[in-house]
Design a protein around this motif. Structure first.
Motif, PDB file in Angstrom:
ATOM      1  N   ASP A  24      10.185 -18.465  10.858  1.00  0.00           N
ATOM      2  CA  ASP A  24      10.787 -17.939  12.086  1.00  0.00           C
ATOM      3  C   ASP A  24      12.023 -18.743  12.492  1.00  0.00           C
ATOM      4  O   ASP A  24      13.020 -18.166  12.943  1.00  0.00           O
ATOM      5  CB  ASP A  24       9.773 -17.942  13.223  1.00  0.00           C
ATOM      6  CG  ASP A  24       8.603 -16.994  12.973  1.00  0.00           C
ATOM      7  OD1 ASP A  24       8.712 -16.122  12.089  1.00  0.00           O
ATOM      8  OD2 ASP A  24       7.573 -17.139  13.657  1.00  0.00           O
ATOM      9  N   LEU A  25      11.955 -20.066  12.347  1.00  0.00           N
ATOM     10  CA  LEU A  25      13.126 -20.902  12.632  1.00  0.00           C
ATOM     11  C   LEU A  25      14.313 -20.475  11.773  1.00  0.00           C
ATOM     12  O   LEU A  25      15.428 -20.288  12.276  1.00  0.00           O
ATOM     13  CB  LEU A  25      12.822 -22.370  12.331  1.00  0.00           C
ATOM     14  CG  LEU A  25      12.093 -23.196  13.362  1.00  0.00           C
ATOM     15  CD1 LEU A  25      11.707 -24.549  12.775  1.00  0.00           C
ATOM     16  CD2 LEU A  25      12.922 -23.376  14.606  1.00  0.00           C
ATOM     17  N   ALA A  26      14.050 -20.342  10.467  1.00  0.00           N
ATOM     18  CA  ALA A  26      15.110 -19.973   9.526  1.00  0.00           C
ATOM     19  C   ALA A  26      15.719 -18.627   9.887  1.00  0.00           C
ATOM     20  O   ALA A  26      16.941 -18.464   9.881  1.00  0.00           O
ATOM     21  CB  ALA A  26      14.546 -19.946   8.103  1.00  0.00           C
ATOM     22  N   GLU A  27      14.858 -17.687  10.218  1.00  0.00           N
ATOM     23  CA  GLU A  27      15.333 -16.350  10.580  1.00  0.00           C
ATOM     24  C   GLU A  27      16.189 -16.379  11.836  1.00  0.00           C
ATOM     25  O   GLU A  27      17.243 -15.744  11.901  1.00  0.00           O
ATOM     26  CB  GLU A  27      14.114 -15.440  10.796  1.00  0.00           C
ATOM     27  CG  GLU A  27      14.468 -13.992  11.060  1.00  0.00           C
ATOM     28  CD  GLU A  27      13.197 -13.162  11.207  1.00  0.00           C
ATOM     29  OE1 GLU A  27      13.002 -12.587  12.307  1.00  0.00           O
ATOM     30  OE2 GLU A  27      12.422 -13.091  10.232  1.00  0.00           O
ATOM     31  N   ARG A  28      15.779 -17.157  12.828  1.00  0.00           N
ATOM     32  CA  ARG A  28      16.509 -17.224  14.101  1.00  0.00           C
ATOM     33  C   ARG A  28      17.893 -17.846  13.947  1.00  0.00           C
ATOM     34  O   ARG A  28      18.810 -17.507  14.689  1.00  0.00           O
ATOM     35  CB  ARG A  28      15.713 -18.025  15.141  1.00  0.00           C
ATOM     36  CG  ARG A  28      14.382 -17.411  15.527  1.00  0.00           C
ATOM     37  CD  ARG A  28      14.459 -16.375  16.629  1.00  0.00           C
ATOM     38  NE  ARG A  28      14.939 -16.848  17.878  1.00  0.00           N
ATOM     39  CZ  ARG A  28      14.197 -17.316  18.857  1.00  0.00           C
ATOM     40  NH1 ARG A  28      12.901 -17.406  18.720  1.00  0.00           N
ATOM     41  NH2 ARG A  28      14.747 -17.701  19.979  1.00  0.00           N
ATOM     42  N   VAL A  29      18.045 -18.809  13.003  1.00  0.00           N
ATOM     43  CA  VAL A  29      19.353 -19.447  12.838  1.00  0.00           C
ATOM     44  C   VAL A  29      20.144 -18.854  11.675  1.00  0.00           C
ATOM     45  O   VAL A  29      21.285 -19.253  11.450  1.00  0.00           O
ATOM     46  CB  VAL A  29      19.244 -20.983  12.680  1.00  0.00           C
ATOM     47  CG1 VAL A  29      18.608 -21.595  13.914  1.00  0.00           C
ATOM     48  CG2 VAL A  29      18.509 -21.384  11.433  1.00  0.00           C
ATOM     49  N   GLY A  30      19.533 -17.939  10.919  1.00  0.00           N
ATOM     50  CA  GLY A  30      20.249 -17.250   9.856  1.00  0.00           C
ATOM     51  C   GLY A  30      20.441 -18.041   8.576  1.00  0.00           C
ATOM     52  O   GLY A  30      21.490 -17.932   7.937  1.00  0.00           O
ATOM     53  N   VAL A  31      19.445 -18.849   8.213  1.00  0.00           N
ATOM     54  CA  VAL A  31      19.507 -19.583   6.945  1.00  0.00           C
ATOM     55  C   VAL A  31      18.225 -19.316   6.160  1.00  0.00           C
ATOM     56  O   VAL A  31      17.243 -18.810   6.702  1.00  0.00           O
ATOM     57  CB  VAL A  31      19.679 -21.114   7.160  1.00  0.00           C
ATOM     58  CG1 VAL A  31      20.983 -21.418   7.877  1.00  0.00           C
ATOM     59  CG2 VAL A  31      18.500 -21.720   7.894  1.00  0.00           C
ATOM     60  N   ALA A  32      18.238 -19.670   4.883  1.00  0.00           N
ATOM     61  CA  ALA A  32      17.046 -19.524   4.045  1.00  0.00           C
ATOM     62  C   ALA A  32      15.959 -20.477   4.539  1.00  0.00           C
ATOM     63  O   ALA A  32      16.259 -21.550   5.077  1.00  0.00           O
ATOM     64  CB  ALA A  32      17.394 -19.827   2.588  1.00  0.00           C
ATOM     65  N   ALA A  33      14.709 -20.111   4.325  1.00  0.00           N
ATOM     66  CA  ALA A  33      13.587 -20.949   4.748  1.00  0.00           C
ATOM     67  C   ALA A  33      13.653 -22.336   4.108  1.00  0.00           C
ATOM     68  O   ALA A  33      13.366 -23.343   4.766  1.00  0.00           O
ATOM     69  CB  ALA A  33      12.265 -20.257   4.411  1.00  0.00           C
ATOM     70  N   SER A  34      14.060 -22.404   2.854  1.00  0.00           N
ATOM     71  CA  SER A  34      14.157 -23.703   2.178  1.00  0.00           C
ATOM     72  C   SER A  34      15.255 -24.575   2.804  1.00  0.00           C
ATOM     73  O   SER A  34      15.092 -25.787   2.953  1.00  0.00           O
ATOM     74  CB  SER A  34      14.414 -23.522   0.686  1.00  0.00           C
ATOM     75  OG  SER A  34      15.620 -22.804   0.474  1.00  0.00           O
TER      76      SER A  34
END
Length: 163
Positions: A24-34
């Motif tokens: 969810d963090l990655a999605e909110r800031v627009g970066v890959a989960a890794s």
């Protein structure tokens, strides 16, 4: 460590909810989960993120009364300041403290069961200390934590503002 706008956005989101899943963090800031996982790890290792804490309901754990105690020391020698600092860290009633400049030297946030426990804490743990010159107690009626970042540099504009 230099922080960019994505790092600041991650910090802002984690400050509001430190248990937010990495996905969810990655999605909110627009970066890959890794990428997100690596950025958070890097900030933890660099000491930007010092820890993750549970916010507790004071009444549920028996802290029915909270107070802010102002402490003035007799002398401002490093040894006395350090000794008092170490003493505060040993008291389970101490929720947090600030070493400050001004008329007082420490502001100590405490949580106790009742006024008798507060009186006992002040008399046994503060006024008996040789380095303490003055103690003033203020009751806390309500405490709220601000979950926003205290400051955001201009170059770290929130991603939400760009969308």
């Amino acid at each position: 460590m230099a922080l960019d706008r994505i790092d600041y956005e991650l910090l802002r989101l984690l400050r509001k909810n430190a248990r937010m899943p990495n996905k969810d963090l990655a999605e909110r800031v627009g970066v890959a989960a890794s990428t997100c996982l690596e950025r958070v790890r890097r900030m933890r290792e660099a000491g930007v993120i010092k820890g993750f804490h549970a916010e507790l309901e004071p009444d549920a754990i028996g802290c029915n009364l909270q107070a802010m105690i102002s402490i003035r020391l007799v002398v401002h020698a490093k040894t006395q300041v350090t000794a008092f600092h170490d003493h505060l860290l040993q008291l389970p009633e101490v929720l947090g403290f600030f070493h400050v400049a001004g008329a007082n030297d420490f502001l100590v946030h405490v949580g106790v069961a009742d006024s008798a426990a507060l009186r006992r804490l002040v008399l046994e743990s503060f006024t008996t200390r040789p380095e303490v010159a003055h103690v003033e107690t203020n009751l806390i009626f309500e405490f709220r934590r601000n979950t926003d970042l205290p400051t955001t540099p201009p170059h770290a504009i929130r991603l939400a503002d760009e969308r």
